[in-house]
Write an enzyme that holds these catalytic residues in place. Structure first.
Site, PDB file in Angstrom:
ATOM      1  N   CYS A   1     -55.802 -24.070 -65.810  1.00  0.00           N
ATOM      2  CA  CYS A   1     -54.995 -23.701 -65.289  1.00  0.00           C
ATOM      3  C   CYS A   1     -55.191 -22.866 -65.100  1.00  0.00           C
ATOM      4  O   CYS A   1     -54.420 -21.997 -65.954  1.00  0.00           O
ATOM      5  CB  CYS A   1     -53.992 -23.977 -64.952  1.00  0.00           C
ATOM      6  SG  CYS A   1     -52.987 -24.650 -63.578  1.00  0.00           S
TER       7      CYS A   1
ATOM      8  N   CYS B   1     -45.361 -15.286 -56.337  1.00  0.00           N
ATOM      9  CA  CYS B   1     -45.043 -15.966 -55.764  1.00  0.00           C
ATOM     10  C   CYS B   1     -44.165 -15.419 -54.326  1.00  0.00           C
ATOM     11  O   CYS B   1     -42.973 -14.808 -55.090  1.00  0.00           O
ATOM     12  CB  CYS B   1     -45.476 -17.259 -55.809  1.00  0.00           C
ATOM     13  SG  CYS B   1     -46.058 -18.210 -55.240  1.00  0.00           S
TER      14      CYS B   1
ATOM     15  N   SER C   1     -50.116 -29.979 -51.320  1.00  0.00           N
ATOM     16  CA  SER C   1     -48.689 -29.877 -52.112  1.00  0.00           C
ATOM     17  C   SER C   1     -47.784 -30.490 -51.813  1.00  0.00           C
ATOM     18  O   SER C   1     -47.000 -29.833 -50.841  1.00  0.00           O
ATOM     19  CB  SER C   1     -47.870 -28.164 -53.297  1.00  0.00           C
ATOM     20  OG  SER C   1     -48.660 -28.092 -54.595  1.00  0.00           O
ATOM     21  N   LEU C   2     -47.710 -32.026 -51.237  1.00  0.00           N
ATOM     22  CA  LEU C   2     -46.783 -31.837 -50.572  1.00  0.00           C
ATOM     23  C   LEU C   2     -45.521 -32.556 -50.350  1.00  0.00           C
ATOM     24  O   LEU C   2     -44.932 -32.285 -50.378  1.00  0.00           O
ATOM     25  CB  LEU C   2     -47.350 -33.493 -50.163  1.00  0.00           C
ATOM     26  CG  LEU C   2     -46.985 -33.740 -48.274  1.00  0.00           C
ATOM     27  CD1 LEU C   2     -47.584 -33.331 -47.440  1.00  0.00           C
ATOM     28  CD2 LEU C   2     -47.396 -35.484 -48.491  1.00  0.00           C
ATOM     29  N   HIS C   3     -45.126 -33.166 -51.040  1.00  0.00           N
ATOM     30  CA  HIS C   3     -43.896 -33.136 -52.121  1.00  0.00           C
ATOM     31  C   HIS C   3     -42.938 -34.261 -51.092  1.00  0.00           C
ATOM     32  O   HIS C   3     -42.019 -34.091 -51.643  1.00  0.00           O
ATOM     33  CB  HIS C   3     -43.076 -32.206 -52.439  1.00  0.00           C
ATOM     34  CG  HIS C   3     -44.302 -31.132 -53.393  1.00  0.00           C
ATOM     35  ND1 HIS C   3     -44.444 -31.826 -54.664  1.00  0.00           N
ATOM     36  CD2 HIS C   3     -44.522 -29.978 -54.032  1.00  0.00           C
ATOM     37  CE1 HIS C   3     -45.945 -30.718 -55.160  1.00  0.00           C
ATOM     38  NE2 HIS C   3     -45.624 -29.820 -54.654  1.00  0.00           N
TER      39      HIS C   3
ATOM     40  N   CYS D   1     -40.977 -22.412 -53.500  1.00  0.00           N
ATOM     41  CA  CYS D   1     -40.574 -23.584 -53.345  1.00  0.00           C
ATOM     42  C   CYS D   1     -39.676 -23.620 -54.282  1.00  0.00           C
ATOM     43  O   CYS D   1     -38.893 -22.925 -55.722  1.00  0.00           O
ATOM     44  CB  CYS D   1     -41.551 -24.538 -53.947  1.00  0.00           C
ATOM     45  SG  CYS D   1     -43.425 -24.054 -53.293  1.00  0.00           S
TER      46      CYS D   1
ATOM     47  N   SER E   1     -55.764 -25.964 -55.429  1.00  0.00           N
ATOM     48  CA  SER E   1     -53.952 -26.033 -54.878  1.00  0.00           C
ATOM     49  C   SER E   1     -53.274 -26.008 -53.835  1.00  0.00           C
ATOM     50  O   SER E   1     -52.784 -24.585 -54.036  1.00  0.00           O
ATOM     51  CB  SER E   1     -52.803 -26.453 -55.964  1.00  0.00           C
ATOM     52  OG  SER E   1     -52.366 -27.312 -55.995  1.00  0.00           O
TER      53      SER E   1
ATOM     54  N   GLY F   1     -48.577 -18.561 -58.825  1.00  0.00           N
ATOM     55  CA  GLY F   1     -49.131 -17.943 -57.102  1.00  0.00           C
ATOM     56  C   GLY F   1     -49.375 -18.973 -55.851  1.00  0.00           C
ATOM     57  O   GLY F   1     -50.177 -20.216 -56.286  1.00  0.00           O
TER      58      GLY F   1
ATOM     59  N   GLU G   1     -49.811 -15.785 -66.413  1.00  0.00           N
ATOM     60  CA  GLU G   1     -50.006 -17.322 -67.531  1.00  0.00           C
ATOM     61  C   GLU G   1     -51.616 -18.044 -67.303  1.00  0.00           C
ATOM     62  O   GLU G   1     -51.395 -18.067 -66.032  1.00  0.00           O
ATOM     63  CB  GLU G   1     -49.184 -17.597 -67.423  1.00  0.00           C
ATOM     64  CG  GLU G   1     -47.589 -16.808 -67.939  1.00  0.00           C
ATOM     65  CD  GLU G   1     -46.380 -17.425 -68.421  1.00  0.00           C
ATOM     66  OE1 GLU G   1     -46.496 -17.563 -69.335  1.00  0.00           O
ATOM     67  OE2 GLU G   1     -45.673 -18.293 -67.557  1.00  0.00           O
TER      68      GLU G   1
ATOM     69  N   CYS H   1     -40.281 -24.844 -58.214  1.00  0.00           N
ATOM     70  CA  CYS H   1     -41.337 -24.004 -59.159  1.00  0.00           C
ATOM     71  C   CYS H   1     -40.408 -22.883 -59.589  1.00  0.00           C
ATOM     72  O   CYS H   1     -39.684 -21.781 -58.948  1.00  0.00           O
ATOM     73  CB  CYS H   1     -42.310 -23.771 -58.447  1.00  0.00           C
ATOM     74  SG  CYS H   1     -43.653 -23.012 -59.282  1.00  0.00           S
TER      75      CYS H   1
ATOM     76  N   CYS I   1     -47.091 -27.566 -64.821  1.00  0.00           N
ATOM     77  CA  CYS I   1     -46.597 -26.815 -63.422  1.00  0.00           C
ATOM     78  C   CYS I   1     -45.268 -26.692 -63.398  1.00  0.00           C
ATOM     79  O   CYS I   1     -44.721 -27.186 -63.566  1.00  0.00           O
ATOM     80  CB  CYS I   1     -46.801 -28.223 -63.094  1.00  0.00           C
ATOM     81  SG  CYS I   1     -48.901 -29.353 -62.551  1.00  0.00           S
TER      82      CYS I   1
HETATM   83  N1  SAH Z   1     -49.053 -22.708 -54.121  1.00  0.00           N
HETATM   84  C1  SAH Z   1     -49.991 -23.248 -55.049  1.00  0.00           C
HETATM   85  C2  SAH Z   1     -50.601 -23.433 -56.650  1.00  0.00           C
HETATM   86  C3  SAH Z   1     -49.068 -23.541 -57.778  1.00  0.00           C
HETATM   87  S1  SAH Z   1     -48.280 -25.007 -57.752  1.00  0.00           S
HETATM   88  C4  SAH Z   1     -49.273 -25.062 -54.471  1.00  0.00           C
HETATM   89  O1  SAH Z   1     -48.659 -24.817 -53.933  1.00  0.00           O
HETATM   90  O2  SAH Z   1     -50.249 -26.230 -55.332  1.00  0.00           O
HETATM   91  C5  SAH Z   1     -49.230 -25.758 -58.454  1.00  0.00           C
HETATM   92  C6  SAH Z   1     -48.182 -27.098 -58.313  1.00  0.00           C
HETATM   93  O3  SAH Z   1     -47.339 -27.761 -59.941  1.00  0.00           O
HETATM   94  C7  SAH Z   1     -47.548 -27.246 -57.153  1.00  0.00           C
HETATM   95  O4  SAH Z   1     -48.286 -29.017 -56.847  1.00  0.00           O
HETATM   96  C8  SAH Z   1     -46.482 -27.722 -57.544  1.00  0.00           C
HETATM   97  O5  SAH Z   1     -45.716 -27.965 -56.558  1.00  0.00           O
HETATM   98  C9  SAH Z   1     -46.366 -27.987 -58.427  1.00  0.00           C
HETATM   99  N2  SAH Z   1     -44.998 -27.586 -59.912  1.00  0.00           N
HETATM  100  C10 SAH Z   1     -44.574 -26.582 -59.191  1.00  0.00           C
HETATM  101  N3  SAH Z   1     -43.214 -26.597 -59.933  1.00  0.00           N
HETATM  102  C11 SAH Z   1     -42.997 -28.150 -60.353  1.00  0.00           C
HETATM  103  C12 SAH Z   1     -42.083 -28.214 -61.344  1.00  0.00           C
HETATM  104  N4  SAH Z   1     -41.165 -27.828 -61.473  1.00  0.00           N
HETATM  105  N5  SAH Z   1     -43.122 -29.393 -62.004  1.00  0.00           N
HETATM  106  C13 SAH Z   1     -43.697 -30.098 -61.607  1.00  0.00           C
HETATM  107  N6  SAH Z   1     -44.785 -29.688 -60.718  1.00  0.00           N
HETATM  108  C14 SAH Z   1     -44.536 -28.428 -60.287  1.00  0.00           C
END
Ligand code: SAH
Length: 352
Positions: A109, A116, A222-224, A120, A200, A168, A96, A123, A341
């Site tokens: 995007c 993947c 992507s720290l979170h 996470c 990213s 990915g 996608e 995700c 996202c």
């Molecule tokens: N693997 C890479 C790029 C793909 S994810 C990465 O982790 O950065 C792109 C972004 O979307 C990342 O910051 C990811 O953490 C975020 N993301 C994933 N699931 C999400 C969700 N359910 N809601 C909001 N952001 C999300």
């Protein structure tokens, strides 16, 4: 067998003209550039219009090179204007890609893998096992297909920015991402500046220094979570690469690329959104040039988390701003079409 144009880089294309199409060595450089620039600026469906090319060479090219690209098999348009395309690759896997128009710019995007490996917890892509790494041509073709859909050729650049934030982990497909960025940024052709592209990563720390030297785009991490305990709960990759190491590599990245790193921080109610977390984040942000993007959590069927309330996101952002750093709240786009996202997922499965 016909070669596919998108499998070449400019150098291998020049060699092909010399070795396979008997183009004179003296002419090959000029011809390869001419064709390259035309295809990437005007689109892959118009090669027959390249009338400045001698007819004999044009015919040779048309008969010996395929300009086939993956096909769009569904298009979904959100009420907010976001468009999500489901693309069937030439090997029948599906991926996608999402177009996000805004007032002053529009972002595409794109994905780097089908599925993947990272898992996470928040995700949706993480629930799809890795099917394959995309070839650089499949990464670049997402841009070409989107441009064709939007009729975004010549200088108009409807797609102004590109983010590798789709399905990915870009740094687990490092070489293809590197080659793809080379093609995206090439002044001949697509000509996206490095400051128009963001890669990213979930934090594959050992690839960050290579990327600083060899890729050089904006970097989003992507720290979170502000500490290893919380991060490990929501991102299994943190068992391998700890925050301390990420901080060190980000410091290096920003020293080479000379830009702030964007920290992505998806806000999960009761998990990583406390005021204590914000204070810890401030301490982390002091260690290298960065800003934070607070992301509304996008839900998907079966997920266990809830989004943080808007007013709590704002309080969190205030703490960061009061400490002198930039915190933006990223509005979720394309939620109604599962284009936001972390909502991307296709039906492709790994063949046994
Ligand atoms: N693997 C890479 C790029 C793909 S994810 C990465 O982790 O950065 C792109 C972004 O979307 C990342 O910051 C990811 O953490 C975020 N993301 C994933 N699931 C999400 C969700 N359910 N809601 C909001 N952001 C999300």
């Amino acid at each position: 067998m016909q070669k596919n144009f998108f499998h070449f880089n400019i150098e291998s294309f020049r060699h092909f003209l010399i070795n396979d199409l008997s183009v004179d060595e003296k002419q090959a450089s000029m011809r390869s550039k001419q064709i390259w620039d035309f295809v990437y600026k005007k689109g892959y469906s118009k090669i027959a219009d390249l009338t400045t090319l001698p007819i004999e060479l044009r015919n040779k090219i048309i008969s010996s090179i395929s300009f086939d690209v993956p096909k769009i098999i569904s298009t979904q348009v959100s009420t907010d204007g976001t468009i999500k395309w489901l693309i069937r690759l030439l090997d029948n896997n599906e991926v996608e890609c999402v177009f996000i128009p805004e007032k002053t710019r529009a972002t595409l995007c794109i994905s780097s893998q089908v599925g993947c490996t990272l898992n996470c917890r928040f995700c949706h892509t993480g629930t799809q096992r890795l099917v394959k790494n995309l070839h650089f041509s499949e990464i670049v073709n997402q841009v070409m297909i989107a441009k064709e859909q939007l009729n975004d050729w010549d200088e108009q650049k409807k797609i102004s920015n590109i983010v590798l934030m789709g399905m990915g982990e870009p740094f687990y497909n490092y070489e293809n991402v590197k080659f793809a960025v080379e093609i995206l940024k090439d002044k001949l052709g697509l000509s996206y500046g490095l400051k128009k592209i963001t890669v990213s990563t979930a934090g594959i720390a050992n690839k960050i220094p290579d990327a600083a030297r060899e890729i050089g785009t904006y970097l989003a991490l992507s720290l979170h979570a502000p500490n290893d305990e919380i991060r490990e709960l929501i991102m299994p990759i943190n068992k391998k690469f700890k925050i301390k190491e990420l901080v060190q590599q980000c410091k290096y990245y920003s020293s080479i690329v000379k830009e702030k790193i964007t920290l992505e921080y998806v806000m999960l109610r009761g998990i990583n959104d406390s005021l204590e977390c914000a204070k810890q984040l401030v301490k982390l942000m002091a260690q290298f040039p960065c800003k934070v993007n607070l992301i509304e959590f996008n839900r998907w069927p079966g997920v266990q988390y809830l989004p943080t309330e808007r007013q709590d996101m704002e309080k969190f952002a205030k703490i960061i701003e009061n400490a002198g750093y930039i915190a933006t709240i990223r509005r979720s786009r394309g939620q109604d079409i599962f284009g936001a996202c972390g909502q991307l997922r296709t039906e492709s499965q790994k063949k046994k």
